[in-house]
Write a protein that holds these residues in place. Structure first.
Motif, PDB file in Angstrom:
ATOM      1  N   UNK A   1      25.711  59.777 -48.762  1.00 18.52           N
ATOM      2  CA  UNK A   1      27.410  59.258 -48.393  1.00 18.52           C
ATOM      3  C   UNK A   1      27.640  61.014 -49.258  1.00 18.52           C
ATOM      4  N   UNK A   2      27.577  61.153 -50.359  1.00 18.61           N
ATOM      5  CA  UNK A   2      28.542  62.900 -50.883  1.00 18.61           C
ATOM      6  C   UNK A   2      28.365  64.265 -49.790  1.00 18.61           C
ATOM      7  N   UNK A   3      27.069  64.215 -49.388  1.00 23.00           N
ATOM      8  CA  UNK A   3      26.922  65.233 -48.364  1.00 23.00           C
ATOM      9  C   UNK A   3      27.860  65.221 -46.711  1.00 23.00           C
ATOM     10  N   UNK A   4      27.720  63.846 -46.247  1.00 24.40           N
ATOM     11  CA  UNK A   4      28.591  63.026 -45.551  1.00 24.40           C
ATOM     12  C   UNK A   4      30.155  63.426 -45.752  1.00 24.40           C
ATOM     13  N   UNK A   5      30.382  63.163 -47.181  1.00 20.40           N
ATOM     14  CA  UNK A   5      32.088  63.285 -47.733  1.00 20.40           C
ATOM     15  C   UNK A   5      32.185  64.469 -47.484  1.00 20.40           C
ATOM     16  N   UNK A   6      31.420  65.029 -48.372  1.00 18.12           N
ATOM     17  CA  UNK A   6      31.442  66.766 -48.425  1.00 18.12           C
ATOM     18  C   UNK A   6      31.991  67.614 -46.949  1.00 18.12           C
ATOM     19  N   UNK A   7      30.995  67.145 -46.404  1.00 16.27           N
ATOM     20  CA  UNK A   7      30.999  68.084 -44.973  1.00 16.27           C
ATOM     21  C   UNK A   7      33.038  67.551 -44.279  1.00 16.27           C
ATOM     22  N   UNK A   8      32.729  65.981 -44.386  1.00 19.76           N
ATOM     23  CA  UNK A   8      33.867  65.718 -43.656  1.00 19.76           C
ATOM     24  C   UNK A   8      35.424  66.547 -44.047  1.00 19.76           C
ATOM     25  N   UNK A   9      35.324  67.035 -46.013  1.00 19.07           N
ATOM     26  CA  UNK A   9      36.134  67.216 -46.797  1.00 19.07           C
ATOM     27  C   UNK A   9      36.767  68.709 -46.148  1.00 19.07           C
ATOM     28  N   UNK A  10      35.525  69.458 -45.708  1.00 19.58           N
ATOM     29  CA  UNK A  10      35.538  71.119 -45.281  1.00 19.58           C
ATOM     30  C   UNK A  10      35.891  70.880 -43.886  1.00 19.58           C
ATOM     31  N   UNK A  11      35.312  70.309 -43.222  1.00 20.01           N
ATOM     32  CA  UNK A  11      36.320  69.979 -41.254  1.00 20.01           C
ATOM     33  C   UNK A  11      37.407  69.772 -42.043  1.00 20.01           C
ATOM     34  N   UNK A  12      38.045  69.110 -42.230  1.00 14.27           N
ATOM     35  CA  UNK A  12      39.076  68.793 -42.350  1.00 14.27           C
ATOM     36  C   UNK A  12      39.636  69.910 -43.348  1.00 14.27           C
ATOM     37  N   UNK A  13      39.606  70.587 -44.292  1.00 18.21           N
ATOM     38  CA  UNK A  13      40.330  72.062 -44.974  1.00 18.21           C
ATOM     39  C   UNK A  13      40.395  72.552 -44.346  1.00 18.21           C
ATOM     40  N   UNK A  14      39.361  73.166 -43.022  1.00 21.79           N
ATOM     41  CA  UNK A  14      39.617  73.944 -42.743  1.00 21.79           C
ATOM     42  C   UNK A  14      40.176  73.640 -40.907  1.00 21.79           C
ATOM     43  N   UNK A  15      40.251  72.223 -40.742  1.00 26.15           N
ATOM     44  CA  UNK A  15      41.464  72.431 -39.760  1.00 26.15           C
ATOM     45  C   UNK A  15      42.521  72.209 -39.827  1.00 26.15           C
ATOM     46  N   UNK A  16      43.294  72.019 -41.336  1.00 27.97           N
ATOM     47  CA  UNK A  16      44.622  72.322 -41.459  1.00 27.97           C
ATOM     48  C   UNK A  16      44.747  70.427 -41.691  1.00 27.97           C
ATOM     49  N   UNK A  17      44.001  69.989 -41.921  1.00 26.18           N
ATOM     50  CA  UNK A  17      43.937  68.294 -41.823  1.00 26.18           C
ATOM     51  C   UNK A  17      44.762  67.713 -43.069  1.00 26.18           C
ATOM     52  N   UNK A  18      45.156  68.441 -44.144  1.00 24.83           N
ATOM     53  CA  UNK A  18      45.681  67.819 -45.621  1.00 24.83           C
ATOM     54  C   UNK A  18      46.486  68.717 -45.940  1.00 24.83           C
ATOM     55  N   UNK A  19      48.044  67.575 -45.937  1.00 20.33           N
ATOM     56  CA  UNK A  19      49.003  68.209 -46.215  1.00 20.33           C
ATOM     57  C   UNK A  19      49.122  68.936 -47.099  1.00 20.33           C
TER      58      UNK A  19
END
Length: 63
Positions: A45-63
């Motif tokens: 679960x932690x690895x999946x959350x880290x991967x998701x946050x990494x993808x969102x951060x690199x695509x500019x998905x965070x406000x």
């Protein structure tokens, strides 16, 4: 050139400090979950959350 190197070094120190603060803040909750849940499930679960946050951060998905 010296000003750019100083600015870059300060940015690296700031990012390292935020990583350290996050690791300290999350140590107790993750440890508690590790006692309550199966550890393999927790790591997945932690690895999946880290991967998701990494993808969102690199695509500019965070406000």
């Amino acid at each position: 050139m010296a000003i750019a190197a100083t600015t870059l070094n300060a940015a690296l120190e700031t990012s390292g400090l935020s990583f350290l603060v996050g690791a300290i803040a999350l140590q107790l909750p993750i440890g508690w979950f590790g006692d309550k849940w199966d550890r393999v499930r927790l790591v997945v679960c932690l690895a999946a959350a880290a991967a998701f946050l990494t993808v969102m951060g690199t695509k500019g998905g965070f406000p």
